[in-house]
Structure formats: structure tokens, C-alpha cells
Design a protein around this motif. Structure first.
Motif, PDB file in Angstrom:
ATOM      1  N   ILE A 209       0.850  -1.188   0.000  1.00 54.20           N
ATOM      2  CA  ILE A 209       0.000   0.000   0.000  1.00 54.20           C
ATOM      3  C   ILE A 209       0.885   1.236   0.000  1.00 54.20           C
ATOM      4  O   ILE A 209       1.713   1.420   0.893  1.00 54.20           O
ATOM      5  CB  ILE A 209      -0.928   0.010   1.234  1.00 54.20           C
ATOM      6  N   PRO A 212      -1.759   4.688   2.753  1.00 56.17           N
ATOM      7  CA  PRO A 212      -2.738   4.051   3.633  1.00 56.17           C
ATOM      8  C   PRO A 212      -4.004   4.875   3.831  1.00 56.17           C
ATOM      9  O   PRO A 212      -5.068   4.323   4.114  1.00 56.17           O
ATOM     10  CB  PRO A 212      -1.970   3.897   4.960  1.00 56.17           C
ATOM     11  N   THR A 213      -3.921   6.176   3.711  1.00 58.51           N
ATOM     12  CA  THR A 213      -5.089   7.015   3.972  1.00 58.51           C
ATOM     13  C   THR A 213      -6.216   6.765   2.978  1.00 58.51           C
ATOM     14  O   THR A 213      -7.386   6.969   3.300  1.00 58.51           O
ATOM     15  CB  THR A 213      -4.713   8.511   3.945  1.00 58.51           C
ATOM     16  N   LEU A 216      -5.962   1.776   2.349  1.00 57.28           N
ATOM     17  CA  LEU A 216      -5.991   0.767   3.407  1.00 57.28           C
ATOM     18  C   LEU A 216      -7.149  -0.195   3.177  1.00 57.28           C
ATOM     19  O   LEU A 216      -8.283   0.212   2.948  1.00 57.28           O
ATOM     20  CB  LEU A 216      -6.139   1.429   4.777  1.00 57.28           C
ATOM     21  N   ARG A 317      -2.807   2.580  14.115  1.00 58.95           N
ATOM     22  CA  ARG A 317      -3.199   2.557  12.719  1.00 58.95           C
ATOM     23  C   ARG A 317      -1.977   2.591  11.794  1.00 58.95           C
ATOM     24  O   ARG A 317      -0.982   3.238  12.084  1.00 58.95           O
ATOM     25  CB  ARG A 317      -4.108   3.753  12.436  1.00 58.95           C
ATOM     26  N   PHE A 318      -2.080   1.862  10.692  1.00 58.79           N
ATOM     27  CA  PHE A 318      -1.069   1.824   9.643  1.00 58.79           C
ATOM     28  C   PHE A 318       0.243   1.203  10.113  1.00 58.79           C
ATOM     29  O   PHE A 318       1.289   1.460   9.539  1.00 58.79           O
ATOM     30  CB  PHE A 318      -0.776   3.224   9.084  1.00 58.79           C
ATOM     31  N   TRP A 324      -3.037  -7.431   6.678  1.00 61.89           N
ATOM     32  CA  TRP A 324      -4.372  -7.086   6.172  1.00 61.89           C
ATOM     33  C   TRP A 324      -5.147  -6.483   7.327  1.00 61.89           C
ATOM     34  O   TRP A 324      -5.345  -7.126   8.356  1.00 61.89           O
ATOM     35  CB  TRP A 324      -5.068  -8.328   5.650  1.00 61.89           C
ATOM     36  N   THR A 327     -10.653  -1.120   8.879  1.00 63.56           N
ATOM     37  CA  THR A 327     -11.062  -0.056   9.812  1.00 63.56           C
ATOM     38  C   THR A 327     -12.556  -0.084  10.074  1.00 63.56           C
ATOM     39  O   THR A 327     -13.059   0.708  10.863  1.00 63.56           O
ATOM     40  CB  THR A 327     -10.682   1.324   9.261  1.00 63.56           C
ATOM     41  N   SER A 482      -6.758  -0.013  12.488  1.00 66.81           N
ATOM     42  CA  SER A 482      -6.782  -1.086  11.498  1.00 66.81           C
ATOM     43  C   SER A 482      -6.910  -2.425  12.210  1.00 66.81           C
ATOM     44  O   SER A 482      -5.917  -2.971  12.686  1.00 66.81           O
ATOM     45  CB  SER A 482      -5.494  -1.064  10.663  1.00 66.81           C
TER      46      SER A 482
END
Length: 633
Positions: A209, A212-213, A216, A317-318, A324, A327, A482
Motif C-alpha cells: 500500500i 494508507p489514507t 488501506l 493505525r497503519f 491485512w 477499519t 486497522s
């Protein structure tokens, strides 16, 4: 992923099959035609993301079977609304073939119709080449991603129902009725099809990725490789590899839907796929998450920093450990799990908790099960003791001094304190210097006050609450993160398991287990068992003993991540655990004497052979006479 994608499903044709030969109408700007669906890149993108929409809601507490449907989670016993939710009914053994709960076959009772999802994936694959303004490279990404969605939907159905129809391509609307009455295919055939689909899609997936923003959740090469590994582990495990329980499970063609002969090559194939998935993930930059302490970390003890290190791979997050992540609905999960740090009526509802059974699965400080550590007082674990003297010193980062709590909560491994919270425990966030003392007895700050807001068992699922959750005297603001569908630690433990099944204990097997234990701050596996009770000292040196150790390690490390629900099924251990009563402390107790009494909140749980595979709705069997019901239903 794009937001507010407006997609509507219109059924225009019904054939006499278990799934209808419908097609999906995408509605771009109010117009509903198949021509519009693939007339422009923008419209095609909507259809592309609609295929993703059929993936299960991974972080939904009550519709993901792996949450309250297993033995890790329980719920507010006084709330009739959540007591009657589909996941709660699954946990109570109330599945039925007349109107199945979480029906992912037909789409009902919190289940999506995944066969419609598979059909829509096929529609996409058949038509995406018609889009005039779509770049070639992007079309390749989309095609490969939809193939992986298609592979996962087959896998999810196989986990729930066992043998399923393989939906390689859609049945034509003009097909004769006899051609629409599909058969369920043997589990080995379904497995091989899923793997072939993953192999076909893999080369043209994104390697990682980039942003990610907005990306994701998009499917990548590491996700595809990890999914392949999971599929092959499922196929190699005892439930699917030489399971005599299904020796008579045949369809009306006389085809056996399960192989009853154990095949050791399935574990070899799985081990190879897991190692490949690990290599691919690490090459793409996935690694154990490195926690970065906040600016006020100088005020934190080493134990508190270790707790944050252990929690952050789940809720930061991220982070690089998550291969995998999803959210979807993680904010709701936090509300269910978070203690009431404020007056009733604010954001949290405190209605989902951990079972006492799962709290007992965690190790002692010596890295041993509580039943195998001769230096831990197992027989007195339900008694209470005041936290003072040496006890207060050892637990200074975990439990409030001069308070009374259960001996169950003393001298446990760091993950016990990182993943769980309980009466008189210290609950810290990285935004506060002084932790909150959880007071969970009736009428206390976090305890039972009204029926709507409280937990039953006495153990909060702290693992699913972000470190940077904002709390105050009258509010709590969830942080979207995530949710780990698959993370690197999962693959490490799967690899250890597969290698042990192939050839027994080895230095490589120990190394992958010890990588997890080292981060957890407990002795390495052979060091720990050197100090076990004499009858257990040899466990790490036999295949059977090491198998048991790996199972326990997966239970702890991946607790509350919806892995155990599937693990205990593939191991054929579900009947052992899912018939045990759900127990906890007495949430109505107002003092330590009345609170610290074991209460059985759910007894006489029903789980037997038929519950391993979920039923197909009886009406679907009537429509398609080529389908056979799962055994026992």
C-alpha cells in the motif's frame, strides 16, 4: 477506500436454483443500467468497490462469528437487545436449519449472501475490459483484487459450510433449469480452486500500500500470499485432513465431500506457503511493530512501556505488522469494550467483556500455563489478597497498591495485563501520566449501576482499546484503527505449527515461537519448561507436547482477534471449549467479599458434531435438490 459509494442491487430474474440468476445494477447518478456500470472509469470503480463490500465486517462484535460466537467474549447479560443478537445466539448453540443465524449462504440474520457477492465479482471480471477510459495498469490491479475477493468469499463459505459450490463463472440467464442446480464440491476441490485463483491473481497485485489514507484495505501481494497460507493450513488441519466424522458425507452422485485419509503432504504444502507468505510480507516491509513512546514516556515504568509495545500492533493505525487490516466498525468495538471512565450516557457502553475461561489461558510470569507452573498457586486462584509489601512492588504498574483483588490476577505474564483489565487494575493511556484505577464492584465508578452499561465477567478487553483513546470526566472518543485480519505474528505461529506437524520439534520451530515470546517479555519456550512441574518438563521435545504449546501461544498472542474461533474448529477442539460454562466474578457484589465469587453466566452450552458446519436453509435444499444438508441438521 472511496466513501459514500451508492450501490443498489436489483433482482430482475429468478431461476429455480438455490441462488438466483440475478445481476447487479449499479446506480451512477440515478441511472440503473449495466451499460452505465462499465461506461466510465468512475462508474466501474463503484462496481469495483461493491465487490469489496461483500467481505465480512471483520470488526463487528456481533456479526463476525469470531467475536461473541466463540469462548473468548461475553456480553452484558442484562441487556436483552445484545443477548438476542445473532452472535450471542451462536454462542448459546441456537443455530437452526429452518432460519439459520448469520446466514452467509442466502443472506439473512446478520449474514450477507456471499453467492451474490461471487456472482457480482464474475460480472465485474466479465465486463471490466469494456471501460473506455481505464488505464491498463489500473485494470490489472482491479481484476487481480476482485479475484482475491472471490477467493476469500469461497474460503469464508468453506470455513462455515465445508463443501460448497465453486462459482468459477456465472450461469447464463438462458440456462436450462437442470444446469442451474449446482452441486457442492469436495473440500479438497474447493481448496485447490481457491489456491489456483490466488496464484492467478498474485503477479498483478500491488506489492504494498503506497498511501494508507486512501488504500488501506486494498488487497496486495502479501495479503494474497497470507490468505493462501491460511487456506492451506485450514485444509491440512485435523478437521479437514483425515476426519472420520464425515466418512458418510456424500452427495446424490455418490461423491465423498470430505477425504477421510490423512495426507501429510498437506502440511508440507501449507508450510511452504506460510514461509513464502512470511518472506513476501517481510520483503514488502512488514515487520514486528516498533512502538514509539509519546513525549511524556520518561514518566512511564518499563512495565508500562512493555504494555504499550504489546498493545500497539493491534490498535496503532497503519503499523507495519498488520498485513491485512480493516477499519470497519472498530470505533463501535471500542465502545463495547471500554470501561466507563465517566458518567452514564457518554460514548462507551461497556457491554462486551472477556470470559474467565480465557483469562485463565494466559501464562504466569514464568511463561507457563497456570496449571503447569509449580511456583504459582493454582488452587487458591479464586481467593483474594491485599496488594501490599512485595506484592505491591511487583505489581506496581499493574494493580493499585493497598487494594484487594483476586489471586488470579497476580504474577501473570505481561500480555495478561496488556490485553485485559479488571477490578483494581491500573488502566493507562499514553495521554495520561497517572493510570486510572478500575473499580468494578457494583455502584463503583466502572461497576454495575444500571442494566444498560456494565460488563458481566469482570474482565475488560483492553487489547482492543487504542493507547491514544481520549478520555475525560464526561467523555471518551474512540480512535479508528486497522483491525488485524492477518498480522505477521499470526504467520509466525502458523509456520511453527506447520513445521511441527511435518517433522516435529526443531530449532526453527522454537525460533518462531520464541520470537513471539521474547517480545512478550517471558522466558523462551525451553527455558520456561525447564522450570515446569516434572510431568510437563518434556513437553517442548515431543510433537504432541509442542503442538499443545503452539495452540496455547496462538490463543494468547492472537486473543480477541477472531482467530481462536476458527483455530479450535480446525483443530477439532471446539467441542471441548464451547461446551464449558461461561463464568466470571459477581458484578452485583458491592464489596470484595461479595464481588469475588464465581458466577456461571451461561451454562448447558450446546456444541456437538453438527455445529462444526453450519446448516443450509431447508428451503434452499428444496429449491435445489442437488444440494445435501450438512451432517446432523
Amino acid at each position: 477506500m472511496k466513501k459514500n459509494i451508492k450501490i443498489f442491487i436489483a433482482a430482475i430474474f429468478a431461476a429455480l436454483t438455490f441462488f438466483r440468476c440475478d445481476y447487479l445494477d449499479v446506480v451512477p447518478e440515478g441511472t440503473a443500467t449495466m451499460d452505465n456500470a462499465f461506461s466510465t472509469r468512475i462508474n466501474a470503480e463503484k462496481f469495483f468497490f461493491s465487490c469489496y463490500s461483500y467481505l465480512p465486517a471483520f470488526a463487528n462484535v456481533f456479526t463476525n462469528p469470531g467475536y461473541v460466537g466463540g469462548d473468548e467474549f461475553f456480553w452484558n447479560i442484562d441487556n436483552s437487545g445484545i443477548h438476542e443478537r445473532s452472535g450471542s445466539k451462536i454462542a448459546r448453540g441456537q443455530q437452526t436449519p429452518n432460519d439459520p443465524i448469520q446466514n452467509y449462504w442466502d443472506g439473512a440474520r446478520d449474514g450477507k449472501n456471499l453467492f451474490i457477492g461471487l456472482r457480482d465479482c464474475n460480472i465485474f471480471l466479465e465486463n471490466i475490459h469494456k471501460v473506455p477510459d481505464l488505464e491498463e495498469y489500473e485494470m490489472k490491479y482491479w481484476i487481480s483484487e476482485v479475484k482475491i475477493v472471490k477467493a476469500y468469499l469461497h474460503f469464508f463459505l468453506m470455513q462455515l459450510y465445508g463443501p460448497i459450490p465453486i462459482i468459477k463463472e456465472n450461469i447464463a440467464i438462458t440456462a436450462a433449469p437442470a444446469d442451474t442446480r449446482v452441486y457442492r464440491e469436495p473440500v479438497d476441490s474447493v481448496t485447490n480452486y481457491i489456491v489456483s485463483l490466488i496464484d492467478e491473481a498474485y503477479p498483478t497485485l500491488m506489492e504494498y500500500i503506497e498511501d494508507p489514507t486512501i488504500q488501506l484495505g486494498r488487497l496486495t501481494q502479501p495479503i494474497a500470499a497470507a490468505l493462501k497460507a491460511k487456506v492451506l493450513v485450514w485444509a491440512a488441519s485435523p478437521f479437514n485432513n483425515g476426519n472420520p466424522d464425515y466418512a458418510d458425507f456424500v452427495d446424490n452422485r455418490g461423491i465423498h465431500l470430505y477425504s477421510t485419509s490423512f495426507d501429510p503432504k498437506k502440511w508440507e504444502r501449507a508450510a511452504e506457503a506460510i514461509k513464502s507468505a512470511i518472506d513476501i510480507a517481510e520483503y514488502a516491509g512488514h515487520k514486528f511493530h516498533v512502538y514509539t513512546p509519546p513525549g511524556n514516556a520518561a514518566n512511564f515504568s518499563p512495565q508500562r512501556l512493555l504494555e504499550y509495545k504489546l498493545r500497539s500492533p493491534i490498535t496503532e493505525r497503519f503499523n507495519d505488522e498488520i498485513i491485512w487490516g480493516s477499519t470497519n466498525q472498530t470505533d463501535e468495538t471500542q465502545r463495547y469494550c471500554c470501561p466507563q471512565f465517566y458518567d452514564e450516557g457518554a460514548a462507551s457502553v461497556s457491554e462486551v467483556c472477556a470470559t474467565l475461561n480465557i483469562a485463565e489461558q494466559f501464562y504466569t510470569q514464568n511463561g507457563l500455563p497456570i496449571t503447569e507452573d509449580p511456583n504459582w498457586d493454582y488452587g487458591s486462584r479464586y481467593e483474594t489478597q491485599k496488594v501490599e509489601g512485595a506484592l505491591a512492588t511487583w505489581h506496581s504498574s499493574y494493580i493499585a497498591a493497598n487494594e484487594i483483588t483476586a489471586k488470579m490476577n497476580f504474577y501473570r505474564e505481561p500480555r495478561f495485563y496488556a490485553f485485559l483489565s479488571f477490578d483494581r487494575a491500573l488502566f493507562a493511556t499514553n495521554q495520561t501520566i497517572n493510570p486510572i484505577i478500575i473499580k468494578n464492584r457494583s455502584a463503583e465508578a466502572q461497576g454495575y449501576k444500571v442494566q444498560s452499561y456494565h460488563i458481566s465477567t469482570g474482565y475488560y478487553v483492553k487489547k482492543l482499546i487504542p493507547l491514544d483513546i481520549a478520555t475525560g470526566p464526561s467523555y471518551s472518543t474512540p480512535k479508528r484503527y486497522s483491525f488485524p485480519v492477518i498480522r505477521l505474528a499470526d504467520l509466525y505461529l502458523l509456520y511453527a505449527e506447520a513445521l511441527n506437524e511435518v517433522s516435529g520439534p526443531s530449532e526453527t520451530v522454537y525460533a518462531y515461537i520464541d520470537t513471539i515470546r521474547k517480545r512478550a517479555g517471558i522466558p523462551l519456550v525451553r527455558e520456561a519448561y525447564a522450570n515446569a512441574a516434572d510431568v510437563y518438563k518434556n513437553k517442548p521435545y515431543t510433537q504432541e507436547g509442542l503442538r499443545d504449546i503452539i495452540k496455547r501461544e496462538r490463543t494468547i498472542e492472537l486473543s480477541f482477534e477472531c482467530q481462536r474461533f476458527w483455530d479450535i474448529r480446525r483443530w477439532k477442539d471446539a467441542a471441548q471449549y464451547l461446551t464449558e460454562p461461561i463464568r466470571g466474578w459477581n458484578y452485583q457484589g458491592t464489596s470484595d467479599l461479595s464481588y469475588y465469587n464465581i458466577i456461571t453466566y451461561l451454562d448447558n452450552r450446546t456444541y456437538n458434531l453438527k455445529h462444526h458446519l453450519w446448516p443450509i436453509k431447508i428451503s434452499s435444499l428444496i429449491i435445489n435438490s442437488n444440494l445435501v444438508q450438512n451432517p446432523g441438521w
